[in-house]
Motif scaffolding. Structure first.
Motif, PDB file in Angstrom:
ATOM      1  N   VAL A 188      -8.448  -8.803   0.566  1.00 21.88           N
ATOM      2  CA  VAL A 188      -7.368  -7.922   1.014  1.00 21.88           C
ATOM      3  C   VAL A 188      -6.472  -8.681   1.988  1.00 21.88           C
ATOM      4  CG1 VAL A 188      -6.852  -5.781   2.233  1.00 21.88           C
ATOM      5  CG2 VAL A 188      -8.826  -5.894   0.696  1.00 21.88           C
ATOM      6  N   VAL A 189      -7.120  -9.327   2.949  1.00 20.69           N
ATOM      7  CA  VAL A 189      -6.363 -10.003   4.005  1.00 20.69           C
ATOM      8  C   VAL A 189      -5.636 -11.231   3.453  1.00 20.69           C
ATOM      9  CG1 VAL A 189      -6.624 -11.225   6.187  1.00 20.69           C
ATOM     10  CG2 VAL A 189      -7.944  -9.152   5.760  1.00 20.69           C
ATOM     11  N   ALA A 190      -6.278 -11.904   2.487  1.00 22.02           N
ATOM     12  CA  ALA A 190      -5.706 -13.155   1.985  1.00 22.02           C
ATOM     13  C   ALA A 190      -4.603 -12.924   0.961  1.00 22.02           C
ATOM     14  CB  ALA A 190      -6.812 -14.011   1.361  1.00 22.02           C
ATOM     15  N   CYS A 191      -4.406 -11.713   0.522  1.00 23.68           N
ATOM     16  CA  CYS A 191      -3.419 -11.459  -0.538  1.00 23.68           C
ATOM     17  C   CYS A 191      -2.014 -11.798  -0.040  1.00 23.68           C
ATOM     18  CB  CYS A 191      -3.488  -9.999  -0.978  1.00 23.68           C
ATOM     19  SG  CYS A 191      -2.223  -9.587  -2.195  1.00 23.68           S
ATOM     20  N   VAL A 192      -1.430 -12.839  -0.617  1.00 25.44           N
ATOM     21  CA  VAL A 192      -0.108 -13.274  -0.158  1.00 25.44           C
ATOM     22  C   VAL A 192       0.966 -12.247  -0.505  1.00 25.44           C
ATOM     23  CG1 VAL A 192      -0.572 -15.736  -0.141  1.00 25.44           C
ATOM     24  CG2 VAL A 192       0.144 -14.639  -2.265  1.00 25.44           C
ATOM     25  N   GLY A 193       0.728 -11.466  -1.549  1.00 25.14           N
ATOM     26  CA  GLY A 193       1.707 -10.443  -1.903  1.00 25.14           C
ATOM     27  C   GLY A 193       1.634  -9.213  -1.014  1.00 25.14           C
ATOM     28  N   ARG A 196      -2.617  -5.311  -0.960  1.00 27.46           N
ATOM     29  CA  ARG A 196      -3.944  -4.690  -0.882  1.00 27.46           C
ATOM     30  C   ARG A 196      -4.135  -4.072   0.488  1.00 27.46           C
ATOM     31  NH1 ARG A 196      -8.237  -8.448  -4.263  1.00 27.46           N
ATOM     32  NH2 ARG A 196      -6.778  -9.199  -5.814  1.00 27.46           N
ATOM     33  N   LEU A 197      -4.844  -2.975   0.513  1.00 26.00           N
ATOM     34  CA  LEU A 197      -5.161  -2.298   1.772  1.00 26.00           C
ATOM     35  C   LEU A 197      -6.577  -1.770   1.645  1.00 26.00           C
ATOM     36  CD1 LEU A 197      -3.902  -1.226   4.512  1.00 26.00           C
ATOM     37  CD2 LEU A 197      -3.558   0.935   3.311  1.00 26.00           C
ATOM     38  N   GLN A 198      -7.375  -1.993   2.675  1.00 34.22           N
ATOM     39  CA  GLN A 198      -8.755  -1.512   2.625  1.00 34.22           C
ATOM     40  C   GLN A 198      -9.014  -0.579   3.796  1.00 34.22           C
ATOM     41  OE1 GLN A 198     -11.854  -4.364   3.452  1.00 34.22           O
ATOM     42  NE2 GLN A 198     -13.185  -3.471   1.908  1.00 34.22           N
ATOM     43  N   GLY A 199      -9.707   0.491   3.533  1.00 38.48           N
ATOM     44  CA  GLY A 199     -10.060   1.428   4.592  1.00 38.48           C
ATOM     45  C   GLY A 199     -11.068   2.423   4.066  1.00 38.48           C
ATOM     46  N   TRP A 200     -11.225   3.509   4.800  1.00 40.49           N
ATOM     47  CA  TRP A 200     -12.223   4.507   4.411  1.00 40.49           C
ATOM     48  C   TRP A 200     -11.561   5.620   3.627  1.00 40.49           C
ATOM     49  CZ3 TRP A 200     -16.608   2.301   5.279  1.00 40.49           C
ATOM     50  CH2 TRP A 200     -16.742   1.405   6.350  1.00 40.49           C
ATOM     51  N   PRO A 212      -4.650   6.360   6.170  1.00 38.29           N
ATOM     52  CA  PRO A 212      -3.734   5.853   5.132  1.00 38.29           C
ATOM     53  C   PRO A 212      -4.324   5.890   3.727  1.00 38.29           C
ATOM     54  CG  PRO A 212      -4.485   4.071   6.599  1.00 38.29           C
ATOM     55  CD  PRO A 212      -4.913   5.356   7.220  1.00 38.29           C
ATOM     56  N   ILE A 213      -5.613   5.601   3.603  1.00 39.40           N
ATOM     57  CA  ILE A 213      -6.212   5.609   2.259  1.00 39.40           C
ATOM     58  C   ILE A 213      -6.255   7.045   1.720  1.00 39.40           C
ATOM     59  CG2 ILE A 213      -8.227   4.983   0.890  1.00 39.40           C
ATOM     60  CD1 ILE A 213      -6.942   2.537   2.067  1.00 39.40           C
ATOM     61  N   ASP A 214      -6.709   7.976   2.560  1.00 38.15           N
ATOM     62  CA  ASP A 214      -6.719   9.371   2.127  1.00 38.15           C
ATOM     63  C   ASP A 214      -5.319   9.817   1.728  1.00 38.15           C
ATOM     64  OD1 ASP A 214      -9.387   9.693   2.466  1.00 38.15           O
ATOM     65  OD2 ASP A 214      -9.283  10.962   4.255  1.00 38.15           O
ATOM     66  N   TYR A 215      -4.318   9.378   2.510  1.00 32.35           N
ATOM     67  CA  TYR A 215      -2.951   9.809   2.193  1.00 32.35           C
ATOM     68  C   TYR A 215      -2.529   9.289   0.818  1.00 32.35           C
ATOM     69  CZ  TYR A 215       1.939  10.818   2.267  1.00 32.35           C
ATOM     70  OH  TYR A 215       3.164  11.305   1.911  1.00 32.35           O
ATOM     71  N   LEU A 216      -2.798   8.029   0.542  1.00 33.84           N
ATOM     72  CA  LEU A 216      -2.383   7.452  -0.738  1.00 33.84           C
ATOM     73  C   LEU A 216      -3.140   8.063  -1.913  1.00 33.84           C
ATOM     74  CD1 LEU A 216      -2.266   3.702   0.352  1.00 33.84           C
ATOM     75  CD2 LEU A 216      -0.295   5.126  -0.223  1.00 33.84           C
ATOM     76  N   VAL A 217      -4.444   8.327  -1.699  1.00 31.17           N
ATOM     77  CA  VAL A 217      -5.296   8.770  -2.801  1.00 31.17           C
ATOM     78  C   VAL A 217      -5.239  10.288  -2.979  1.00 31.17           C
ATOM     79  CG1 VAL A 217      -7.698   8.940  -3.584  1.00 31.17           C
ATOM     80  CG2 VAL A 217      -6.850   6.800  -2.600  1.00 31.17           C
TER      81      VAL A 217
END
Lengths: 332, 340
Positions: A188-193, A196-200, A212-217
């Protein structure tokens, strides 16, 4: 793995982990070869009814001798990760326009989905696979695994992989040592584009719009699970590409594709703010606050990680830097 | 319906009574297999040694494994031929079985051939399916892949195991950390093997673990579609999961074989009684027809004739009760050859 050299170095020592985290190009790229088509065809035709899936999951359709409808890829299927990569589908036509291009391909990032109902875990005769209570990461115990490969067979995403050198199966560990420190995974962190976002993620009925993850999903519903119809409740969610043919996208991401693309294509301030959180920090974002054309990210304890505006500021500087005595080039 | 239920209840009562009271069953357990006493050394590494002619072979009928997934209802062979030798220090068991292909399990889709001998850890006859909690078994498992490692002088290599790979350029190759299973001491991932036989303990499916102190050894030869595998252990042992044996002792043993060509699924026998022979004991009368010499096909099992009916009713009913919770009725190990 992706865009690799023609000689396949992916099997090289120390590079085994590259198997766990690949990018394939759809519709033809698949690693191992045709994994998705094979799983779907084994499951047989199933239909979505509106937004519901009355069809069979791979568990429900399993033959008596197995835990899930599944297959074990052969050596050949693992051997050419780049086969059919970057190959577009459809016929070329002039002046292709959104919403759908006749000729298309797109990239699909793939790691272990750390499923809520992991087929790999269910299939292991040794119970060497477990899902961590604290973070949901699914792991293969490398001390107990004896390489029976039932997990490799059962995982419809083929993200449990046999290592013939150690004679054990291995998989993405979700960078759990980083998660324990409140950090997002390396991929996630290394993605140059910065895509990616990681969370709960919360269960749907406990969705927190400030996460943020709940909001997107769960709230904006722009991020969709891959092959949800298989029944594993995968925990990777994808924002579908806007230009690909809808029937194909619906097969991958389910019936909410149209709505997800429509929302994503015309984001309101809140969605735009959440999308700005991608790739901005190596810390796991617990919640966010929407400001005026800006967004603030907070960690699990509510401390600010960063604040970022919707628009990048533009600085105009003289072409010649008198202090340093050099000409400036067009870089930040 | 009611009559059937009553019959079942009666059978269950009989089975429970027989089990609880440990009533000797109709026929006292006869010796199936005798480990013939020979002057050492035992041909542990030589399945073709003429010394094996001193032992009387029996056929153990085999069945599929239908209790745990992945199930394989059909056995890969109908029977295995088994014989045993002892020198008073070790007992060596040679298992011969038909297998059209030799599989050493190298590769992503390749599985090994194998054979195993199961002993009770504490005596008696634990649950045939790898024991049960509190009543464990000791399993000696000969593996074709381990033997291939020994023959090669090294474990599998990255290039050897991945035919698609043509080179490896990693500068830190061999540095610890990239083979987690090896680094944490997983026995199957050990880089160098000293024996093709693993000594394992289990108390039920999924509990298999390497024994701390158990010793096992052996060797196998594949020729003309027949594997001939020797599996041996010391009689006397202090390993906590292994039964201490001595000449003259009688112990239950069971056998399993794997055909790598069918994806690593197991074929199993029922318990067989093994007597550890003593020096000077007369050669035992063959309990069953002698198996053919190594290299020739193993005869298939003869038609079934039941003896020890009570034991089988007990096993079947208990197995039925135990597994009916899962909605599966298992009739396990009911096939048995007629005694000669």
């Amino acid at each position: 793995m992706h865009h690799g050299l023609p000689l396949d170095l992916t099997f090289g020592e120390g590079q085994e982990h590259m198997w766990w985290n690949n990018v394939e190009t759809k519709p033809y790229g698949a690693y191992p070869q045709a994994w998705d088509v094979q799983v779907l065809s084994q499951l047989g035709p199933q239909a979505w009814t509106g937004g519901a899936y009355p069809g069979k999951t791979i568990f429900e359709a399993a033959p008596p001798e197995k835990t899930a409808v599944s297959y074990l890829p052969d050596q050949r299927e693992w051997s050419s990760p780049n086969l059919y990569e970057d190959t577009p589908a459809g016929e070329w036509a002039p002046a292709q326009q959104l919403p759908e291009h006749h000729m298309f391909m797109f990239y699909l990032q793939r790691t272990c989905n750390h499923c809520t109902y992991p087929a790999c875990l269910a299939a292991c005769p040794r119970k060497a696979i477990y899902k961590r209570r604290e973070d949901g990461v699914v792991l293969i115990d490398q001390q107990r695994c004896r390489g029976y490969r039932r997990c490799v067979e059962a995982c419809p995403y083929k993200k449990s992989m046999y290592n013939p050198v150690t004679r054990t199966s291995e998989k993405c560990i979700g960078c759990y040592p980083r998660i324990e420190l409140g950090l997002q995974s390396r991929c996630v962190v290394a993605c140059v584009g910065k895509i990616r976002l990681q969370g709960w993620v919360s269960p749907p009925d406990k969705s927190d719009p400030n996460n943020p993850i709940d909001y997107l999903v769960h709230e904006a519903k722009v991020a969709l699970p891959l092959y949800a119809q298989l029944g594993l409740e995968p925990n990777l969610y994808y924002i579908p590409p806007r230009w690909a043919p809808r029937p194909y996208l619906k097969q991958l991401f389910g019936p909410n594709v149209e709505q997800a693309i429509a929302t994503y294509a015309n984001p309101d301030d809140r969605l735009f703010g959440v999308l700005r959180l991608f790739g901005m920090t190596d810390k796991i974002i617990g919640s966010y606050q929407l400001l005026d054309k800006a967004v603030r990210a907070l960690d699990a304890k509510g401390s600010e990680i960063f604040k970022v505006g919707f628009d990048e500021p533009i600085y105009t500087r003289p072409e010649y830097d008198a202090a340093a005595g050099v000409m400036r080039v067009n870089e930040p | 319906m009611r009559f059937r239920a009553m019959v079942l209840a009666a059978l269950l009562l009989v089975a429970v009574a027989v089990t609880v009271a440990r009533v000797p069953l109709a026929a006292a357990p006869a010796t199936d297999l005798v480990a013939a006493h020979v002057a050492g050394p035992l041909p542990i590494k030589d399945p073709a040694s003429p010394l094996w002619q001193s032992a009387v072979a029996i056929d153990a009928p085999m069945s599929g494994q239908v209790v745990a997934v992945p199930r394989a209802p059909t056995p890969s062979v109908e029977a295995v031929s088994v014989r045993a030798l002892t020198d008073g220090q070790w007992v060596a068991i040679r298992i011969d079985w038909k297998d059209a292909t030799k599989n050493d399990g190298l590769g992503h889709d390749a599985f090994k051939d194998g054979a195993a001998v199961q002993f009770p850890s504490k005596g008696g006859q634990p649950f045939i399916c790898m024991g049960v909690g509190g009543d464990s078994v000791n399993i000696l498992h000969w593996r074709s892949d381990f033997q291939a490692d020994i023959e090669r002088g090294a474990g599998p290599t990255t290039l050897g195991a991945n035919p698609g790979a043509v080179g490896t350029l990693y500068p830190l190759a061999g540095v610890a950390g990239f083979r987690p299973a090896t680094d944490v001491g997983n026995p199957v991932a050990r880089a160098t093997k000293t024996t093709p036989v693993e000594s394992l303990a289990a108390e039920g499916f999924g509990t298999l673990a390497a024994t701390a102190t158990g010793e096992g050894d052996g060797w196998a030869v594949w020729r003309d579609g027949v594997w001939s595998a020797v599996i041996a252990r010391p009689l006397s042992t202090t390993a906590v999961d292994d039964l201490d044996l001595a000449p003259g002792a009688t112990v239950a043993v069971a056998f399993a074989v794997w055909d790598g060509a069918r994806g690593g699924k197991k074929t199993v026998s029922s318990w067989v009684t093994l007597e550890i022979g003593t020096p000077g004991a007369p050669a035992p009368a063959p309990a069953r027809p002698a198996a053919p010499v190594q290299g020739a096909p193993v005869p298939s099992a003869a038609p079934v004739a039941e003896s020890n009916v009570g034991a089988y009713i007990a096993i079947a009913v208990l197995a039925g009760v135990a597994t009916s919770i899962a909605g599966v009725t298992v009739l396990y190990g009911l096939r048995r050859r007629a005694r000669a």
